[in-house]
Design a protein around this motif. Structure first.
Motif, short mmCIF file in Angstrom:
data_model
loop_
_atom_site.label_atom_id
_atom_site.label_comp_id
_atom_site.label_asym_id
_atom_site.label_seq_id
_atom_site.Cartn_x
_atom_site.Cartn_y
_atom_site.Cartn_z
N ASP A 56 0.85 -1.19 0.00
CA ASP A 56 0.00 0.00 0.00
C ASP A 56 0.89 1.24 0.00
OD1 ASP A 56 -2.52 -1.42 0.29
OD2 ASP A 56 -1.87 -1.85 2.33
N LEU A 111 0.19 -2.03 -4.96
CA LEU A 111 -1.11 -2.57 -5.31
C LEU A 111 -2.24 -1.58 -5.05
CD1 LEU A 111 -0.74 -6.17 -3.83
CD2 LEU A 111 -1.15 -5.64 -6.23
N ASN A 112 -2.01 -0.69 -4.13
CA ASN A 112 -3.10 0.19 -3.69
C ASN A 112 -2.54 1.55 -3.33
OD1 ASN A 112 -5.72 0.88 -3.04
ND2 ASN A 112 -5.57 0.13 -0.94
N LYS A 146 -8.18 -2.00 -8.42
CA LYS A 146 -7.75 -3.28 -7.87
C LYS A 146 -8.32 -4.43 -8.71
CE LYS A 146 -8.24 -1.17 -3.37
NZ LYS A 146 -9.00 -1.20 -2.11
N TYR A 190 -7.82 -8.34 -5.46
CA TYR A 190 -7.04 -7.83 -4.32
C TYR A 190 -8.01 -7.22 -3.32
CZ TYR A 190 -4.06 -4.71 -1.60
OH TYR A 190 -3.43 -4.06 -0.58
N ASP A 196 -8.49 -5.19 0.44
CA ASP A 196 -7.75 -4.23 1.27
C ASP A 196 -7.69 -4.69 2.73
OD1 ASP A 196 -6.33 -2.02 1.94
OD2 ASP A 196 -8.07 -0.68 2.03
N SER A 225 -3.03 -4.81 -9.65
CA SER A 225 -3.92 -3.69 -9.94
C SER A 225 -3.56 -3.17 -11.32
CB SER A 225 -3.77 -2.59 -8.89
OG SER A 225 -4.11 -3.07 -7.60
N THR A 243 1.99 -1.17 -10.92
CA THR A 243 0.90 -1.59 -10.03
C THR A 243 0.83 -3.11 -9.87
OG1 THR A 243 -0.66 -1.57 -11.88
CG2 THR A 243 -0.47 0.45 -10.55
#
Length: 407
Positions: free
Chosen positions: A93, A119-120, A135, A138, A140, A175, A212
């Motif tokens: 993240d 990824l986020n 996403k 995936y 959170d 992502s 990503t």
């Protein structure tokens, strides 16, 4: 027995904790690889980033390698006027604040490169790159298990040559970048179903690369088949003579997470050994508090302030002499005390109390000659008279007190 009870309880508690810790420790036969995604530079499990971290050192052999734990651009790590540096951010993240985005922009404009693989992320980065990070497969939350699936990562030609697609049979966790602005960014790579996952932006004299699919830099992906070429081709975008490579640990710390994430204490309390240690410390503190509540100090006795016995003695002796009527004896002691005072304080050792004695004592003490002369006459009277009246004794006492008050 009561005194030994706290020590017995403490010994039992410590023994219980030791047994608990030994029971928690897995045996070598039962130890399994962790499938948790950490992307940690020290993690050698499938989804750690140990291979990436070590490969960067080998890929840039002439570069100084640093670890950053402070905000971007901190002079202690980045220097006062950094140029041609490479800042690598590989995090599950990435949630920068506005001021941190500003720091990264200033850092890039000076002629440095920033590589972000996450990824986020949040809206702060999306506004800057003018693209949304969407996403795919995936969630959170803390990642523990995923259904096994193959994952693919592709790079464009140009700028890359040779093999374009790389895959592995592990988890497909990625992502993609949606609605990127082609006027300011260039797509360099794609993920599942041809969705863009790697773009390049230029800002001032520097470059920003946003990726990503950080799972493509995990140990499992890079060590599978010839996937290490994926790493080599992406980082060939940066000059081989890059003087400094900085690995980021700042954005992975709890302060960089959003409010929905567990805080640092909750995170480390998930560790069985740390949790057992904290609970042991709290239990020992509780036992110590309970056993030390009772008063152990003896009552402090009341000690009266000392009285001035010497003053009482003087009064008693004075009354004794006065009641006996031995005024001559008391007058001799008073005169002797007076002469001792003159010798010790004024250093006058006269054999006879004559006119020279009166003048010298008056000069040194500052007392009038008439008063000293009266005292000398009274002392001579003591030595020559057979009887000494109480009137004469009182007069001598008054003259001596007047002498002490005026010296």
């Amino acid at each position: 027995m009561k005194k030994a009870l706290p020590y017995i309880l403490t010994a039992l508690l410590i023994s219980s904790v030791v047994i608990y810790l030994v029971a928690l420790r897995p045996s070598p036969k039962s130890r399994k690889l962790s499938l948790k995604i950490s992307l940690d530079k020290r993690d050698k499990n499938p989804y750690g980033a140990f291979v990436l971290h070590e490969s960067l050192k080998k890929f840039f052999p002439r570069a100084g390698f640093k670890i950053n734990y402070e905000y971007p651009g901190d002079s202690k790590v980045f220097g006062h006027n950094p140029q041609n540096q490479l800042y690598v951010i590989v995090q599950q993240d990435f949630f920068p604040q506005d001021y941190e985005i500003d720091d990264l922009i200033n850092y890039i404009q000076r002629g440095n490169s920033v590589f972000i693989s996450t990824l986020n992320t949040n809206s702060q980065l999306s506004r800057f790159i003018r693209a949304n990070v969407e996403k795919s497969n995936y969630i959170d939350e803390d990642i523990i298990e995923y259904d096994s699936d193959s994952m693919q990562a592709a790079i464009t030609t140009p700028p890359f040559q040779g093999q374009r697609q790389y895959s592995y049979p592990g988890y497909r966790i990625e992502s993609f970048l949606n609605r990127s602005d082609s006027s300011i960014s260039e797509i360099l790579g794609y993920g599942y179903n041809g969705e863009p996952n790697f773009i390049h932006l230029q800002k001032g004299n520097g470059h920003l690369y946003v990726h990503t699919s950080p799972i493509a830099f995990s140990n499992y992906f890079l060590l599978y088949d010839n996937n290490i070429q994926y790493f080599e081709k992406i980082f060939s975008l940066f000059p081989s003579a890059t003087p400094v490579v900085i690995w980021d640990e700042y954005f992975g710390r709890p302060h960089a997470k959003n409010n929905n994430k567990k805080q640092w204490f909750g995170f480390i309390m998930k560790n069985d050994y740390f949790r057992a240690g904290v609970l042991t410390a709290l239990a020992l503190l509780l036992i110590y508090t309970l056993t030390e509540l009772r008063r152990r100090q003896r009552v402090i006795p009341v000690i009266n302030s000392p009285t001035n016995d010497s003053l009482e003695f003087v009064k008693t002796m004075g009354l004794l002499y006065y009641e006996r009527g031995d005024h001559g004896n008391l007058a001799q002691k008073m005169s002797a005390y007076f002469m001792e005072h003159v010798r010790s304080r004024y250093k006058i050792f006269a054999q006879t109390l004559d006119h020279d004695f009166v003048k010298e004592l008056s000069y040194k003490s500052g007392v009038s000659e008439s008063l000293i002369k009266d005292i000398v006459i009274q002392i001579s009277r003591i030595n020559n008279a057979e009887a000494y009246s109480d009137t004469e004794l009182i007069a001598l006492q008054k003259n001596i007190e007047a002498f002490h008050n005026n010296e």
